[in-house]
Design a protein around this motif. Structure first.
Motif, PDB file in Angstrom:
ATOM      1  N   CYS A   1       5.681   2.064  -3.139  1.00 57.55           N
ATOM      2  CA  CYS A   1       4.871   3.207  -3.575  1.00 57.55           C
ATOM      3  C   CYS A   1       3.821   3.606  -2.535  1.00 57.55           C
ATOM      4  O   CYS A   1       3.075   4.563  -2.740  1.00 57.55           O
ATOM      5  N   ALA A   2       3.759   2.840  -1.446  1.00 59.19           N
ATOM      6  CA  ALA A   2       2.742   3.107  -0.436  1.00 59.19           C
ATOM      7  C   ALA A   2       3.076   4.346   0.376  1.00 59.19           C
ATOM      8  O   ALA A   2       4.234   4.744   0.504  1.00 59.19           O
TER       9      ALA A   2
ATOM     10  N   LEU B   1      -0.238  -1.768  -0.173  1.00 61.08           N
ATOM     11  CA  LEU B   1      -0.320  -0.337   0.109  1.00 61.08           C
ATOM     12  C   LEU B   1      -0.671  -0.121   1.578  1.00 61.08           C
ATOM     13  O   LEU B   1      -0.777  -1.066   2.355  1.00 61.08           O
ATOM     14  N   ASN B   2      -0.875   1.126   1.947  1.00 59.54           N
ATOM     15  CA  ASN B   2      -1.214   1.453   3.328  1.00 59.54           C
ATOM     16  C   ASN B   2      -2.705   1.226   3.554  1.00 59.54           C
ATOM     17  O   ASN B   2      -3.537   2.034   3.128  1.00 59.54           O
TER      18      ASN B   2
ATOM     19  N   THR C   1       3.323  -7.643  -1.979  1.00 58.71           N
ATOM     20  CA  THR C   1       3.895  -6.355  -1.559  1.00 58.71           C
ATOM     21  C   THR C   1       4.637  -5.699  -2.700  1.00 58.71           C
ATOM     22  O   THR C   1       5.544  -4.910  -2.499  1.00 58.71           O
TER      23      THR C   1
ATOM     24  N   ALA D   1      -6.094  -2.463  -1.061  1.00 58.87           N
ATOM     25  CA  ALA D   1      -4.834  -1.907  -0.580  1.00 58.87           C
ATOM     26  C   ALA D   1      -3.955  -2.994   0.028  1.00 58.87           C
ATOM     27  O   ALA D   1      -2.734  -3.017  -0.185  1.00 58.87           O
TER      28      ALA D   1
ATOM     29  N   LEU E   1       6.506   6.604  -4.195  1.00 58.78           N
ATOM     30  CA  LEU E   1       5.311   7.443  -4.235  1.00 58.78           C
ATOM     31  C   LEU E   1       5.486   8.585  -5.223  1.00 58.78           C
ATOM     32  O   LEU E   1       4.532   8.970  -5.916  1.00 58.78           O
TER      33      LEU E   1
ATOM     34  N   SER F   1       4.650  -2.006  -2.418  1.00 60.17           N
ATOM     35  CA  SER F   1       4.866  -1.461  -1.081  1.00 60.17           C
ATOM     36  C   SER F   1       5.787  -0.246  -1.098  1.00 60.17           C
ATOM     37  O   SER F   1       5.672   0.638  -0.249  1.00 60.17           O
TER      38      SER F   1
ATOM     39  N   PRO G   1      -1.799   9.683  -4.090  1.00 58.43           N
ATOM     40  CA  PRO G   1      -1.257   8.336  -3.877  1.00 58.43           C
ATOM     41  C   PRO G   1      -2.238   7.257  -4.340  1.00 58.43           C
ATOM     42  O   PRO G   1      -3.437   7.512  -4.485  1.00 58.43           O
ATOM     43  N   LEU G   2      -1.713   6.063  -4.565  1.00 65.32           N
ATOM     44  CA  LEU G   2      -2.562   4.964  -5.013  1.00 65.32           C
ATOM     45  C   LEU G   2      -3.676   4.661  -4.012  1.00 65.32           C
ATOM     46  O   LEU G   2      -4.781   4.267  -4.407  1.00 65.32           O
ATOM     47  N   GLU G   3      -3.398   4.836  -2.721  1.00 69.90           N
ATOM     48  CA  GLU G   3      -4.437   4.592  -1.714  1.00 69.90           C
ATOM     49  C   GLU G   3      -5.664   5.455  -1.987  1.00 69.90           C
ATOM     50  O   GLU G   3      -6.801   5.004  -1.830  1.00 69.90           O
TER      51      GLU G   3
END
Length: 380
Positions: free
Chosen positions: A8-9, A88-89, A3, A83, A275, A6, A184-186
């Motif tokens: 930054c999610a 992440l989400n 995590t 993810a 984020l 996390s 976002p990273l996602e």
């Protein structure tokens, strides 16, 4: 599960602007906003039609080859795994993977190129990301109160920005999607999850088709050769096709693990703690390491030189161009032959865009049926 990223999610609380929808939607305690978006996408007609759209080989060639839908499912698996490992989400990553190809026309990239060329003659362009946004905002009609799927801002932003950057000067109509900021990273993971999926699958389908030979791949694709040697040591004497399958799975894992590790290192290197840190970064953080990126480019060149541009597929591409161009010109010259439901959009969108939208929504089999009917009508 790690995590480390996390913070930054995209978490998706009720007050998060990325949860905003264009129209009010009743609260559902049984699922998160991104889970609701996933449901809406999976239930969309445009999503179902991906089953009838070409990935590399048309459905007429064999039922064994990937369709645009099965490819999408493979991308979703990779994106969700990455993810999850990064903290992440997962729901956002999976949802973006499921919707990432929803804007593709029939016949894969050949159909997209042909449609783009047709629109250029009318001062327009075809971009499958922008078309995907039009699908989820306008074309899908499932709700009594509004057009479109009413997706969250977070998913709509990812549709636009997962694979490329758009300038607000060139696309002022997209200003609400924060074009001056990184996604976002996602969302950043999706384009490379897509690469991992097709780099693995296209070798598999290429061998299945008989157009590629395992020995030739091993000679020219370093990452596959490296993985093949590793599985060969573990399974001495096993038939080549099974070793190849094992090597493909290992290659997919190597690519995925490298994406995860490199993304984590890059985020740590800038001290990403939110984020907003991701958004302000001048470059994308979700990338491969230099070694794996070089191997990715080598394999991609190999696929272009030996598979995508081989004579068999080039003939398919020529046929796709012929069909798309003929239908586009037919409806441009005789718009009254369009289905009646498209007439109301012509004044607002222009005839060329309406014709392109109609064609883009077709499956391979439906567009070929339309082409055959039009050819018969012309003969008469």
């Amino acid at each position: 599960m790690s995590t480390e990223l996390s913070r930054c999610a995209v978490i998706g609380g009720p007050d998060d602007p990325l949860m905003a929808r264009a129209y009010p939607a009743p609260f559902r305690p049984s699922c998160t906003p991104f889970q609701r978006d996933r449901e809406r996408i999976v239930q969309a007609r445009a999503f179902r039609r991906l089953a009838g759209k070409t990935q590399v080989f048309t459905s007429r060639a064999s039922d064994h080859f990937r369709s645009r839908l099965t490819h999408t499912m493979e991308v979703a698996q990779i994106a969700r795994a990455a993810a999850s490992t990064l903290g992440l989400n997962e729901d956002l990553a999976e949802t973006l993977a499921l919707v990432h190809d929803i804007g593709h026309p029939p016949f894969g990239h050949a159909g997209e190129r042909a449609l783009d060329q047709c629109l250029r003659e009318h001062g327009r362009r075809f971009d499958h990301n922008l078309h995907a946004l039009r699908i989820v905002e306008h074309f899908e009609q499932r709700y009594a109160a509004h057009r479109g799927l009413n997706l969250t801002l977070g998913v709509r932003e990812g549709i636009i920005k997962h694979s490329r950057d758009y300038s607000v000067l060139d696309y002022p109509e997209l200003a609400e999607y924060m074009l001056d900021q990184r996604p976002p990273l996602e969302a950043q993971l999706i384009d490379l999850a897509d690469e991992i999926a097709y780099l693995t699958a296209d070798l598999d389908d290429g061998v299945e088709s008989g157009l590629l030979a395992i020995g030739h791949i091993r000679e020219h694709v370093d990452i596959l050769a490296r993985c093949y040697r590793m599985v060969e040591k573990q399974h001495a004497g096993v038939e080549e096709k099974y070793l190849f399958n094992e090597a493909l799975q290992l290659m997919q894992n190597v690519l995925t693990d490298d994406l995860i590790a490199t993304t984590r290192r890059n985020a740590e290197a800038i001290g990403a703690d939110s984020l907003e840190d991701i958004r302000r970064c001048p470059t994308r953080l979700a990338v491969f390491s230099p070694r794996v990126e070089a191997e990715r480019l080598q394999e991609k060149r190999y696929l272009y030189e030996t598979l995508y541009t081989c004579e068999v597929l080039e003939n398919e591409h020529d046929k796709a161009e012929e069909v798309v161009t003929a239908l586009f010109n037919y409806w441009i010259n005789d718009p009254e032959e369009l289905p009646q439901g498209h007439f109301e959009d012509i004044e607002e969108e222009g005839l060329a865009r309406v014709v392109a939208d109609y064609i883009a929504g077709m499956t391979d089999s439906f567009i070929l049926l339309q082409y055959a009917q039009i050819k018969r009508a012309i003969r008469r």
